[in-house]
Design an enzyme around this catalytic site. Structure first.
Site, PDB file in Angstrom:
ATOM      1  N   TYR A  69      31.181 -18.321  23.756  1.00  0.00           N
ATOM      2  CA  TYR A  69      29.808 -18.083  24.221  1.00  0.00           C
ATOM      3  C   TYR A  69      29.471 -16.601  24.261  1.00  0.00           C
ATOM      4  CZ  TYR A  69      31.911 -17.326  28.890  1.00  0.00           C
ATOM      5  OH  TYR A  69      32.665 -16.873  29.932  1.00  0.00           O
TER       6      TYR A  69
ATOM      7  N   SER B 139      36.467 -12.002  28.451  1.00  0.00           N
ATOM      8  CA  SER B 139      35.074 -11.681  28.147  1.00  0.00           C
ATOM      9  C   SER B 139      35.054 -10.241  27.650  1.00  0.00           C
ATOM     10  CB  SER B 139      34.200 -11.847  29.393  1.00  0.00           C
ATOM     11  OG  SER B 139      32.858 -11.687  29.023  1.00  0.00           O
TER      12      SER B 139
ATOM     13  N   ARG C 209       2.706 -13.445  -3.014  1.00  0.00           N
ATOM     14  CA  ARG C 209       3.914 -13.076  -2.249  1.00  0.00           C
ATOM     15  C   ARG C 209       3.846 -13.782  -0.906  1.00  0.00           C
ATOM     16  NH1 ARG C 209       2.062  -6.805  -1.432  1.00  0.00           N
ATOM     17  NH2 ARG C 209       0.077  -7.289  -0.490  1.00  0.00           N
TER      18      ARG C 209
ATOM     19  N   GLY D 261       0.787  -1.240   0.000  1.00  0.00           N
ATOM     20  CA  GLY D 261       0.000   0.000   0.000  1.00  0.00           C
ATOM     21  C   GLY D 261       0.813   1.280   0.000  1.00  0.00           C
TER      22      GLY D 261
END
Ligand code: PEP
Ligand code: MG
Length: 891
Positions: free
Chosen positions: A858, A770, A337, A102
């Protein structure tokens, strides 16, 4: 195969979507599959880009190519464009690569003029129909090409309907439609000083350019911004032979979904209108009928529609959104679609398609939109909720919240106790506000970025938070908030959407989080597939339990300063910080030790068998220091009051002096992290003691503990050497011969660029790295994480100076490079080194993809972000595998 810039539907297919746009590519694909598609051709997105790059000029030679394509179409249809006997009519529609429903323009019935309309009337033996098509063309052309607001045409139409006393457009007589054609033409002349073109080729050129221009209409631009669609993608234009759903009672048009897009249920879903054209279905002038009713109206057409829908779903292996037209009981497909669907339906459909053998689990996982997932996992605004947004801040913690506005933490707590829901509104939050944060449904701050105190704490608690909302003004004295001339006073209702950053006045209806079997199954599949481990940033036993429930495989970051964030503990921490003599500090530490030990012990128990990474204290001092203005006011009051107690006054004066001594100009670059631990070793000693005492207690009860002691803000290897020695010493003292049963690790955060640059050296003393990407981003860019977003960063992102807010999505080119380098250097010096990320990026999808690429072991994020992280980690793994297969095939 390549496609030319004017390409017949006979050529190309879904693999050419970049050039043909979604609509064109799928029309070609359907044509290839033998489905009934009216013929036509597509003008590619390349032409659109040329148009914008060349002062809005169509490329030379294009006209001839269009003429050739038209000639083919004429031959195929046995009609003539602009011919008076058997006129060829076409539709002209946009077709972007990424669906933008639209947002752009369409023109139907093109090719009609005063002469061809009579030809159409004769050919169809239906003059009313011919004029209905003609008035629709002039109406659409006027709006789309001449930019006349649709309301003007609507007004004329309504007047005619009133005059003729008819309710629906279809009741208009042939004569009325002839009148409307005249009136519409006049309307165009009055408003533009131009006439509706009688030359059909001029009509076509005007329509093609108008569709290209609609790519840069304000609504299309906004849509692209919201959905992150690149501006240079461009739209294609599809020119297609018209079929008519408005040709009588055996004609019609409709939209069909192969499954219900709201629930995912496997039933045909959609609606249609008899004797209508497409815009009648979407325009809301008539109420469409549910698709099931077509079975009674035209059973054979319905059967064909169902079987073609199933064929399309199987071909595309996904739920389809199909547009169709029936002309005199003959079915045509105008578009297919992938259907837009809500989050719940998306998961159900994906799981069902796996069970039906249509797609693999990998594909199902790759189809999950994690933004959608956030809607399911948190409360959200009801889709229907109508609302006014008074401001938009940073989407700091997802979920929607609704409550009465309060402007200080004490009131928040008091009102919550009285059974009220509150939204805590602050300039910024500090640890002293924690009781208010706990009490509030949601938090709104004017200052602070995505990694500010309020944001980090709220995310940890799974509470909606909008921060850095600098357009708001707070009048703290009057206890009110002002935005766009709207005043929100204490007690007024306020709704926040932490996923979009919207601030909305009033009490909006909220939708609860929705965790259902298909979601759990997807998470299970994600866990089977992903290679990145997923841990939690958890700072309390309660967080640890939540983390396990959400699938954490350990704790990747316990911010020990957050363990002091309770009204009982903050004063003891302040006492510790403000102590001037070691002996005084020891008194405070002795009080903190059992509290820390208790928390660690409970966390180890919750995480039985999984690692628990405890970061030694890293308090940005300014966050924990008492507010000097408040202390000064208290002192002034004390001086004027009768009960002037000397000792209390002296203590206050001392505190003020000490706070001033400790205040730093750049606290985030100041006495934080390991620097504090080195200057005041007794603080870290207490924490290490508490960790190992807790571990010992757990060991005695048969709990498997894996403590990982993490040193923050290391910039030089010597800092780590020193503190590692301290950890080992205290561990030895506390564990004694139990040390064998307690395989602890010592590692460091990498959050100072120098640490990343010298990672090889540092890795020799570290068991793990870390990456603290909040600080690493702050220090790499030199942007204050507390101020940048509110001051300039949002402007930077909006003006595309930066692709993203780097505190939200990892800057892979800069910060990422440091990480990559540190991982390589670190592992080369210490092959057993484990690597991870624990900054806020650990819960962000794109950043997780980067972590997978550089091979981290991780990621760690707040418990409430774990489901998204688990899915994102699986997606990252699958994407890498697909890329590797492609590379292998290429070789
Ligand atoms: C970081 O800097 O990324 C980090 C995790 O530490 P904090 O946010 O507590 O500074
Ligand atoms: Mg940090």
């Amino acid at each position: 195969m390549t496609v030319s810039r004017v390409s017949s539907f006979q050529n190309g297919g879904k693999e050419h979507i970049e050039l043909l746009g979604g609509k064109g590519a799928h029309l070609a694909e359907m044509t290839k599959a033998g489905l009934p598609v009216p013929p036509g051709f597509t003008i590619t997105t390349d032409v659109c880009r040329h148009y914008y790059n060349n002062s809005r000029q169509l490329p030379s030679g294009l006209r001839d190519e269009i003429e050739l394509a038209l000639a083919e179409l004429e031959k195929e249809q046995n009609r003539v464009f602009g011919g008076t006997d058997c006129p060829l009519l076409v539709s002209v529609r946009s077709g972007s690569v990424t669906s933008m429903p639209g947002m752009m323009d369409t023109i139907l019935n093109l090719g009609l003029n005063d002469a061809t309309v009579e030809g159409l009337a004769q050919q169809t033996n239906n003059r009313r129909f011919a004029y209905d098509c003609y008035r629709r063309l002039i109406q659409m052309y006027g709006s789309v090409v001449y930019d006349i607001e649709a309301i003007h045409f609507e007004r004329v139409l309504q007047e005619e309907k009133q005059l003729q006393q008819c309710k629906d457009d279809q009741q208009l007589t042939e004569q009325s439609l002839v009148t409307l054609v005249h009136k519409f033409k006049r309307l165009i002349e009055q408003r533009t000083n131009k006439s509706f073109p009688q030359n059909v080729r001029e009509q076509l050129q005007g329509a093609i350019e108008a569709v290209f221009l609609s790519w840069s209409s304000p609504r299309a631009k906004v849509y692209r911004k919201v959905h992150l669609i690149p501006d240079d993608q461009g739209t294609a234009v599809n020119v297609q032979a018209m079929v008519f759903g408005n040709r009588g009672s055996n004609s019609g048009t409709g939209v069909l979904f192969t499954r219900n897009p709201s629930t995912g249920e496997k039933v045909l879903f959609g609606e249609f209108l008899m004797n209508a054209q497409g815009e009648d279905v979407v325009g809301g002038t008539r109420t469409p009928i549910p698709i099931a009713a077509l079975q009674d109206a035209l059973p054979e057409v319905y059967a064909e529609l169902s079987s073609c829908a199933a064929q399309l779903e199987k071909h595309y292996r996904d739920i389809q959104d199909i547009e169709f037209t029936i002309e005199d009981e003959k079915l045509y497909f105008l578009q297919t679609r992938s259907a837009k669907r809500n989050a719940r339906a998306a998961l159900k459909v994906a799981v069902d398609l796996v069970n039906e053998g249509m797609i693999t689990k990998d594909e199902a996982l790759m189809r999950i939109d994690v933004q959608h997932l956030n809607h399911l996992l948190h409360r959200s605004l009801q889709a229907t909720a109508d609302h006014v947004v008074i401001a938009t801040g940073l989407p700091a913690s997802p979920g929607a919240a609704c409550g009465q506005a309060v402007f200080d933490a004490d009131t928040a707590e008091e009102w919550k106790r009285a059974g009220k829901d509150v939204i805590l509104v602050r300039l910024e939050t500090t640890p002293e506000d924690i009781h208010g944060v706990i009490a509030a449904e949601g938090i709104l701050t004017l200052r602070g970025g995505m990694t500010s105190h309020a944001a980090v704490v709220a995310r940890g608690m799974g509470k909606p938070c909008v921060c850095g909302c600098e357009v708001l003004k707070i009048d703290e004295e009057q206890q009110q908030l002002i935005a766009n001339d709207i005043v929100i006073r204490e007690g007024d209702w306020l709704t926040l959407d932490g996923g979009s950053g919207q601030v909305i006045p009033g009490q909006l209806e909220l939708k609860e989080a929705d965790i259902f079997p298909e979601l759990l199954l997807m998470l299970e599949w994600a866990d089977q597939i992903r290679s990145l481990k997923v841990m939690a940033n958890a700072d309390s036993p309660l967080d640890a339990r939540k983390a396990r429930e959400f699938g954490a495989e350990g704790i990747g970051l316990c911010r020990t300063e957050h363990m002091f964030l309770s009204p009982m503990r903050v004063p003891i921490v302040q006492q510790m910080i403000l102590a001037e003599k070691e002996i005084d500090r020891q008194v405070a530490l002795n009080r903190l030790l059992p509290m820390q030990r208790y928390d660690f012990e409970e966390m180890f128990r919750e995480m039985d068998g999984f690692p628990v990474t405890i970061r030694l204290l890293d308090p940005p001092l300014h966050e924990f220091l008492p507010n000097v203005e408040e202390l000064t006011t208290r002192l002034a009051l004390m001086r004027t009051s009768e009960s002037d107690i000397h000792a209390e006054r002296a203590e206050l004066e001392r505190m003020i002096r000490r706070v001033r001594e400790l205040q730093e100009t750049n606290p985030m670059l100041g006495q934080r992290g390991c620097r504090l631990g080195i200057m005041f070793p007794e603080i870290y000693e207490m924490q290490i003691e508490a960790i190992f005492q807790a571990a010992l207690r757990c060991l005695c009860d048969g709990v498997t503990v894996q403590p990982q002691v993490m040193i923050p803000l290391v910039g030089h290897v010597n800092e780590l050497h020193l503190l590692r020695k301290l950890v080992d010493q205290v561990a030895e003292q506390v564990l004694g011969h139990e040390r064998r049963n307690c395989p602890y690790k010592v590692g460091t955060m990498i959050e100072v660029p120098r640490a990343a640059l010298t990672a090889g050296e540092i890795a020799r003393s570290a068991d793990f790295f870390s990456f603290g990407t909040n600080d690493l981003t702050q220090m790499t860019f030199g942007y204050s994480r507390d101020d940048a977003e509110g001051k300039f960063l949002t402007h930077y992102v909006e003006n595309k100076l930066l692709p993203h807010n780097p505190f939200q999505v990892l800057d892979t080119e800069g910060v990422g490079k440091l990480i990559e380098m540190a991982v390589i250097q670190g592992r080369s010096r210490n092959p057993l080194l484990t690597t991870s990320i624990c900054g806020e990026h650990g819960g962000d999808v794109e950043s997780i993809m980067f972590c997978q690429r550089v091979g981290l072991d991780y990621i760690s994020c707040s418990p409430y972000r774990l489901p998204v992280a688990r899915i994102a980690a699986a997606q990252a793994h699958i994407r890498m595998q697909w890329e590797m297969t492609l590379q292998e095939q290429a070789v």
